[in-house]
Design an enzyme around this catalytic site. Structure first.
Site, short mmCIF file in Angstrom:
data_model
loop_
_atom_site.label_atom_id
_atom_site.label_comp_id
_atom_site.label_asym_id
_atom_site.label_seq_id
_atom_site.Cartn_x
_atom_site.Cartn_y
_atom_site.Cartn_z
N LYS A 105 119.54 -12.22 25.94
CA LYS A 105 120.31 -13.42 25.59
C LYS A 105 121.39 -13.52 26.65
O LYS A 105 122.33 -12.71 26.68
CB LYS A 105 120.93 -13.29 24.20
CG LYS A 105 121.90 -14.45 23.92
CD LYS A 105 122.65 -14.36 22.61
CE LYS A 105 123.87 -15.26 22.69
NZ LYS A 105 124.63 -15.33 21.44
N GLY A 127 132.01 -18.46 16.96
CA GLY A 127 132.89 -17.96 15.91
C GLY A 127 133.79 -19.02 15.27
O GLY A 127 134.62 -18.69 14.43
N ALA A 184 125.50 -20.46 17.92
CA ALA A 184 126.97 -20.49 17.76
C ALA A 184 127.46 -21.76 17.09
O ALA A 184 126.90 -22.84 17.27
CB ALA A 184 127.69 -20.34 19.09
N GLY A 185 128.51 -21.59 16.29
CA GLY A 185 129.20 -22.71 15.69
C GLY A 185 128.92 -22.92 14.22
O GLY A 185 129.63 -23.65 13.54
N ASN A 211 126.15 -15.22 14.04
CA ASN A 211 126.72 -13.90 13.76
C ASN A 211 127.88 -13.99 12.77
O ASN A 211 127.79 -13.55 11.63
CB ASN A 211 127.18 -13.24 15.06
CG ASN A 211 127.57 -11.78 14.90
OD1 ASN A 211 127.05 -10.90 15.55
ND2 ASN A 211 128.51 -11.49 14.02
N THR A 212 128.96 -14.67 13.22
CA THR A 212 130.19 -14.68 12.42
C THR A 212 130.01 -15.32 11.05
O THR A 212 130.60 -14.85 10.07
CB THR A 212 131.30 -15.42 13.20
OG1 THR A 212 131.36 -14.88 14.51
CG2 THR A 212 132.65 -15.27 12.53
#
Lengths: 93, 269
Positions: free
Chosen positions: B110, B171, B197-198, B219-220
């Site tokens: 990635k 994040g 992301a986001g 992830n977050t």
């Protein structure tokens, strides 16, 4: 006393510059993950990982900016002045 | 309707949810969230082994060897995707990708080349350059990029195996900021589009999938939730729901109501 090295020419110059002290062990100064680190003697990557208690199957090793394949860990010798990077996987996104 | 599984560079994945391994309160919680998510691909970061800290980590370490993140990832089921997070130049990212390949079990990466510390937005120029180099070296490159259809096209031309446009800053949990671009990227791309992301909550993941994304990477949103395991379950369902909705062909948006019940046969008329 035996200076083992197949990669770097540095130990030879070191040997010529410093007086022989047969009853004392050699101190090998390396840069390990960006920090100064001392070894008693030059050693293979396998021996270094063993000394650091690191599982060789879980890391990648860069020796003087060259990535060392895992099967070459026993034969590549870390000697005075060398730069070693040992990385592993950590949590990330 | 039957859906074909997600396929990237000839490899198929059961789940269209890809999740991270960072920011969990413990490795044990991470493992449970992974299990709940149904994901079969997880991202990891490549970092220096901590040399000065010789003591085993507090969470479930066995005597002797330090515990490893990989002890908590079922690699028989999970595909491990190393990232180049934190790299700010193409050279740095290439070096990290090569180390990740040696530390891991595959030639997948990635690819992240960050251009700005505060937004963590990608440096697309460096990203395209690094993609070109790594593809030449045999890597399967999944670049994290802006939600820019032209950047995505250039990455595809450079040999990327998928394109991973952001939905919002890493994040941030802001959700998909430019849905139209995600739709255009899907239309332009011949490789899988992974919204990376986001995402903040389940509806964001569903929207990404409804827009036509082939997968979502997060992830977050999971690791940072009060209950990561339950949020992982929610994300699993959201991705499935969004995908099915996308495949179903939604109704057009209309300004006024259209009655669902017959207008004929009303009592007393």
């Amino acid at each position: 006393m035996r200076l083992v090295d197949t990669v770097s020419p540095k130990p030879e110059t070191k040997k010529a510059a410093s007086p022989r002290r047969p009853h004392k062990s050699i101190t090998v100064h390396i840069t390990l993950n960006g920090e100064p680190f001392e070894l008693d003697q030059p050693m293979s990557v396998v021996a270094l990982l063993e000394k650091l208690d690191i599982d060789a199957r879980r890391v990648a090793v860069e020796h003087n900016l060259t990535i060392i394949k895992r099967q070459r860990f026993p034969e590549v010798i870390v000697a005075d002045g060398d730069q070693v990077e040992i990385v592993n996987f950590v949590g990330g996104g | 309707m039957t859906d074909s599984p997600l396929e990237i560079a000839g490899r198929t994945f059961t789940s269209r949810l890809i999740i991270g391994t960072g920011k969990y309160s413990s490795h044990a919680v991470m493992a449970r969230a992974h299990e709940a998510s149904g994901a079969d691909m997880v991202t990891v970061a490549v970092r220096r082994v901590n040399i000065s800290d010789r003591s085993p980590a507090s969470t479930g370490a066995t005597a002797g060897r330090r515990e490893s993140l990989l002890d908590y990832i079922d690699t028989s089921r999970m595909f491990v995707l190393p990232n180049t997070a934190g790299c700010y130049t193409a050279d740095e990212a290439i070096r990290t990708a090569r180390l990740g390949r040696e530390a891991g079990l595959s030639n997948w990466v990635k690819l992240e080349v960050i251009g700005d510390e505060r937004t963590l937005f990608p440096d697309n120029e460096a990203l395209i350059e690094a993609t070109r180099v790594l593809v030449r070296e045999g890597f399967v490159v999944l670049p994290y990029t802006n939600d820019d259809p032209i950047a995505c096209r250039k990455l595809e031309d450079a040999g990327a195996a998928a394109v991973m446009p952001l939905g919002a800053p890493i994040g941030s949990g802001l959700g998909i900021q430019n849905p139209n671009n995600i739709r255009i990227i899907r239309e332009f791309s011949r490789v899988p589009v992974i919204v990376d992301a986001g995402v903040g909550t389940a509806s964001d993941a569903a929207i990404a999938m409804e827009l036509g994304a082939d997968a979502v990477l997060m992830n977050t949103a999971i690791a940072g939730a009060e209950d990561p395991v339950t949020m992982a379950t929610a994300m699993k369902h959201a991705v499935i729901a969004g995908r099915l909705a996308y495949l179903s062909g939604r109704i057009p948006r209309k300004m006024y109501a259209t009655a669902s019940s017959p207008v004929e046969g009303m009592v007393g008329r």
